[in-house]
Enzyme design. Structure first.
Site, mmCIF file in Angstrom:
data_model
loop_
_atom_site.group_PDB
_atom_site.id
_atom_site.type_symbol
_atom_site.label_atom_id
_atom_site.label_comp_id
_atom_site.label_asym_id
_atom_site.label_seq_id
_atom_site.Cartn_x
_atom_site.Cartn_y
_atom_site.Cartn_z
ATOM 1 N N TRP A 275 3.456 -0.056 -11.374
ATOM 2 C CA TRP A 275 4.121 1.191 -11.772
ATOM 3 C C TRP A 275 5.572 0.934 -12.154
ATOM 4 O O TRP A 275 6.359 1.864 -12.287
ATOM 5 C CB TRP A 275 4.048 2.222 -10.630
ATOM 6 C CG TRP A 275 4.867 1.851 -9.399
ATOM 7 C CD1 TRP A 275 5.148 0.612 -8.925
ATOM 8 C CD2 TRP A 275 5.499 2.771 -8.508
ATOM 9 N NE1 TRP A 275 5.897 0.690 -7.778
ATOM 10 C CE2 TRP A 275 6.135 2.000 -7.494
ATOM 11 C CE3 TRP A 275 5.581 4.163 -8.435
ATOM 12 C CZ2 TRP A 275 6.838 2.580 -6.446
ATOM 13 C CZ3 TRP A 275 6.282 4.731 -7.375
ATOM 14 C CH2 TRP A 275 6.907 3.948 -6.404
ATOM 15 N N ASP A 276 5.934 -0.357 -12.338
ATOM 16 C CA ASP A 276 7.341 -0.705 -12.494
ATOM 17 C C ASP A 276 7.974 -0.118 -13.745
ATOM 18 O O ASP A 276 9.204 -0.046 -13.830
ATOM 19 C CB ASP A 276 7.502 -2.224 -12.482
ATOM 20 C CG ASP A 276 7.144 -2.812 -11.131
ATOM 21 O OD1 ASP A 276 8.034 -3.280 -10.429
ATOM 22 O OD2 ASP A 276 5.949 -2.766 -10.759
ATOM 23 N N GLU B 267 3.173 1.388 1.110
ATOM 24 C CA GLU B 267 2.246 0.254 1.082
ATOM 25 C C GLU B 267 1.918 -0.324 2.458
ATOM 26 O O GLU B 267 0.878 -0.967 2.617
ATOM 27 C CB GLU B 267 2.761 -0.886 0.179
ATOM 28 C CG GLU B 267 2.795 -0.524 -1.291
ATOM 29 C CD GLU B 267 3.120 -1.714 -2.175
ATOM 30 O OE1 GLU B 267 3.733 -2.684 -1.676
ATOM 31 O OE2 GLU B 267 2.776 -1.682 -3.364
ATOM 32 N N LYS C 179 7.685 0.031 4.568
ATOM 33 C CA LYS C 179 8.136 -1.145 3.824
ATOM 34 C C LYS C 179 9.282 -0.784 2.897
ATOM 35 O O LYS C 179 10.237 -1.543 2.719
ATOM 36 C CB LYS C 179 6.967 -1.721 3.020
ATOM 37 C CG LYS C 179 7.321 -2.886 2.112
ATOM 38 C CD LYS C 179 6.092 -3.313 1.314
ATOM 39 C CE LYS C 179 6.420 -4.426 0.335
ATOM 40 N NZ LYS C 179 5.238 -4.800 -0.484
ATOM 41 N N GLN C 180 9.180 0.384 2.268
ATOM 42 C CA GLN C 180 10.140 0.802 1.258
ATOM 43 C C GLN C 180 10.099 2.318 1.164
ATOM 44 O O GLN C 180 9.318 2.980 1.846
ATOM 45 C CB GLN C 180 9.789 0.176 -0.084
ATOM 46 C CG GLN C 180 8.384 0.518 -0.571
ATOM 47 C CD GLN C 180 7.972 -0.279 -1.781
ATOM 48 O OE1 GLN C 180 8.763 -0.525 -2.673
ATOM 49 N NE2 GLN C 180 6.715 -0.682 -1.817
#
Length: 808
Positions: free
Chosen positions: A359-360, A498, A618-619
């Protein structure tokens, strides 16, 4: 000049792979890592050349299971050029030739490597001394041509110090390469190339031809090697596959530089307007000028690119931002507009993530939209070409519409691995990250934002509308009405975090009502409804008929977009339903025990535990909403869903997750810095600074050497461009809501908005200046929180950041 050079002093084998990634040269068509030309792949060095969109699929056996993976292929290495001193005061006693020089064998007195960002050239200077005490200065300049996408060149200049003799040079093309750049993939088959053939052409040219094993993409590399200013002393060609080589000798004298030039062409059977890759490459090399001529046109192409896409920020931050922009432009250049490729998450710089598209583009396209919109359009067209595969994926899963894959490659099928290796425990584990269906909302968001910035109505009413409506259709069918909550729910997904792929002790993967997924789904459906109302009636009717969208469907979409569930716990937005019931983690205990806990998931799994049990991310997940939507729009979204939303709720939510995130992704610090610039400005710089150095300092501990993080690099550019200015293109206006942080309070850039080329934006002295170039285009409306200003072409506007704003 220093802000235009990224350099390294001294030779350090432990840092070599990181330097290779950060010194990669590319032009959007192909890129080559900054490996030393004298080296082959080993534990220290990893030469790699990658063509955008060149994939191959292989099957490997892992723990008794057949696992299929598609990889971006490491193509034949065009770099090899090694040398040795043949004669002099101390020849070998047995009469044999001395060994070829390599940086790891010692004798280095000076070593300097510099990446010239302005010109797109990698320069290296080595002063070496052989066992006989002879000193030889070797200077190299390398380019991957930004104007001619199939050409690359390497100039090597030898200068003897206080001795005379002969230097032998071997120039080769190495087709015996494999994909082995990521240690945790080495259990998988990486032998992607087969059918090697080689030969010679013209007095100084060698060629190699091969193809990928499954996708059968033909690859041809042609190399011309000759002294820059005369005939070589002797020549010996060995056109043997898979490593054809040419050896030549040059005479050196004290203080007199002698240069050898290598010019290379690379083609594949995917290229347009060719009949045969080998013939095309031979023609390119035959007509290519020498190194000086190539360097001149290469410099001109980079100069034009910097004019269109440059970002001016003073100081160290500006230096790093220029490195980031350089690597974005090498991966996604104007040449990309002619290719069928997406945004590889790790650029064309290495083999991590197997070169897949995630999805970057969500972090990349906002910058490209206002600098190189033709590239954005091509990247969105990549998604549109794979729309049929996304429709089939949705159908196979029991949904309507289009379900885009979390990882994509050549044809749009789901490429996400089903197993992943935890290098800390050595165990292969199930991977459920393919449940990140929010990638569809990212595609929809990119489509909408591209339209708003470019005004490309033709694209929006055709391909863009098809994608947006198909994605809305997917969310409309994925949402299930729950009478207990009197709301719609989306079940069994994985969010951007994630770490959390399932509930503790559950045998069912996925989570329910991920807040980010549900809010972005509601946004996507709302935009689809807006589009249906504004499309020309014939086009709207065509799409409704093609997609089976009747009045009942529209009413359901409207209901879903207003009643999707967002969970809360203890006065904050919950990452997903049940998140607040998870255990708290002993963060300080784990930091004390392990130090770096960015990859907390791997640490816990190696202990026999799972991150699914804890409130640990994680983020950014929930906080991604603050990255994607400006504060006012986010509040409107929640109100549309029937939830109260104010600054206090959002600030509490930010605080909650700020203390429960391990930042195991380079995107995490970027998003946190972006959000804090609006919420708690004094704390933003800590995260912005980490985002800036995440790759150049390799803060994730060895990941950058496997390929740069393109989304994080582009995101830092966008943080300056949009995050600190509040710049948005919507409703036929440029919206501005500046929020500079002290460490980034002065900057400037030039953008394209609709048909206006060269719109100047400058932030300085607590003032934002907007200037339009003279043209016959319509004026631009600037919308601020408290007023609207109209700027005519050829005029400028000064907006004070404190007190009254005034236009001039």
């Amino acid at each position: 000049m220093e802000q235009w050079v990224w350099g390294y002093e001294g030779y350090d084998p432990a840092e070599e792979r990181l330097r290779e990634a950060l010194c990669t040269l590319g032009n959007g068509y192909f890129a080559t890592r900054g490996a030393a030309p004298e080296t082959d792949a080993d534990e220290v060095h990893y030469p790699g050349t990658y063509v955008a969109g060149c994939y191959n699929r292989l099957t490997s056996t892992v723990q008794g299971r057949e696992v299929e993976n598609e990889d971006m292929v490491n193509l034949p290495n065009w770099l090899p050029l090694r040398f040795r001193i043949l004669d002099g005061p101390a020849p070998p006693e047995d009469g044999s030739a001395p060994p070829w020089w390599a940086p790891d064998q010692g004798g280095i007195l000076e070593y300097r490597q510099e990446l010239d960002l302005r010109q797109g050239v990698l320069n290296r200077t080595v002063l070496l001394e052989d066992p006989a005490g002879r000193r030889l200065r070797v200077e190299q300049s390398r380019l991957v041509h930004m104007g001619e996408p199939h050409l690359a060149a390497l100039r090597t200049t030898f200068t003897a110090e206080d001795w005379a003799g002969t230097v032998e040079v071997e120039s080769a093309v190495d087709g015996g390469v494999v994909n082995a750049g990521v240690a945790r993939y080495r259990a998988l088959d990486g032998r992607h190339l087969t059918g090697h053939r080689a030969g010679s052409a013209d007095p100084d040219t060698l060629w190699l031809r091969c193809q990928t094993r499954t996708s059968e993409i033909c690859v041809a590399v042609v190399a011309r090697t000759r002294p820059a200013d005369g005939e070589p002393g002797s020549v010996r060609d060995d056109p043997t596959a898979p490593r054809p080589a040419r050896r030549l000798t040059v005479a050196v004298e004290p203080g007199r530089p002698v240069a050898v030039d290598k010019v290379v062409a690379l083609h594949t059977s995917h290229d347009l307007a060719i009949s045969d890759p080998l013939q095309a490459a031979l023609e390119d090399v035959h007509h290519a000028p020498g190194f000086p001529g190539l360097l001149e046109t290469h410099r001109a192409a980079w100069a034009e690119l910097w004019r269109h896409a440059g970002l001016e920020v003073p100081g160290k931050a500006g230096h790093i931002l220029r490195v980031h922009l350089f690597h974005v432009l090498q991966t996604l250049s104007p040449h990309t507009a002619d290719l069928d490729v997406g945004v590889p998450a790790r650029g064309l710089h290495g083999e991590a993530y197997r070169g897949h598209v995630f999805w970057d583009e969500l972090f990349v396209l906002p910058y490209l939209n206002v600098h190189l919109p033709e590239v954005s359009r091509a990247l969105l067209t990549y998604r549109h070409r794979r729309l049929p595969e996304a429709v089939r994926a949705a159908e196979d899963a029991g949904y309507a519409g289009a379900m885009y894959p979390w990882q994509s490659g050549s044809d749009g099928r789901e490429e996400t691995q089903t197993l992943h290796l935890n290098p800390r425990s050595g165990r292969w584990l199930p991977d459920h990250s393919r449940l990140q269906h929010h990638v569809g909302s990212a595609v929809a968001h990119n489509v909408w934002q591209y339209w708003q910035a470019s005004g490309d109505t033709e694209f929006m009413h055709s391909r863009g509308a098809e994608m947006l409506l198909r994605i809305a259709q997917f969310w409309g069918s994925a949402a299930r009405y729950d009478p207990d909550h009197e709301r719609y729910r989306i079940l069994g997904v994985v969010g951007p975090d994630e770490y959390h792929e399932a509930y503790p002790d559950s045998d069912r993967p996925g989570l329910d009502d991920n807040a980010y997924t549900n809010v972005t789904a509601a946004w996507t459906i709302a935009r689809a409804l807006d589009l249906l109302e504004t499309l020309p009636e014939p086009r709207s009717r065509e799409l409704r008929e093609e997609l089976g969208v009747d009045d009942g469907t529209v009413e359901r979409w409207r209901d879903v977009s207003r009643r999707l569930r967002v969970p809360f716990h203890r006065g904050v937005i919950s990452q997903f339903d049940g998140y607040g019931d998870l255990a708290e983690l002993d963060w300080e205990g784990y930091r004390e025990k392990y130090g770096n806990i960015r990859r907390l998931d791997r640490i816990l799994e190696a202990e026999g535990d799972t991150v699914n049990r804890y409130q640990a991310s994680k983020q950014a997940d929930v906080l991604m909403l603050g990255y994607l939507f400006p504060p006012a729009e986010l509040a409107r979204l929640f109100r549309r869903l029937g939830y109260a939303f104010d600054d206090d709720l959002w600030h509490r939510t930010v605080d909650h997750y700020l203390h429960r995130t391990s930042h195991g992704s380079t995107l995490s610090s970027l998003v946190h810095g972006w959000v804090l610039a609006r919420v708690r400005r004094p704390e933003a710089w800590t995260y912005v600074q980490e985002a800036l150095v995440s790759d150049v300092a390799d803060i994730q501990g060895g990941t950058t050497s496997e390929g740069i993080h393109l989304g994080a690099m582009a995101g830092t550019l966008d943080l300056v461009q949009r995050g600190l200015t509040g710049l948005e293109a919507r409703e036929g206006a440029l919206w501005l809501d500046p929020a500079p942080i002290p460490e980034l309070s002065e900057f400037g850039f030039t953008l394209r908005y609709r048909h206006h080329w060269g719109v100047e934006v400058r932030m300085r002295s607590e003032e934002l200046c907007i200037g339009l170039p003279a043209s016959a285009e319509a004026p631009v409306r600037l919308a601020l929180p408290d007023r609207t200003v109209t700027v005519e072409p050829g005029e400028s506007c000064r907006l004070g950041l404190a007190g009254d704003r005034s236009g001039v």
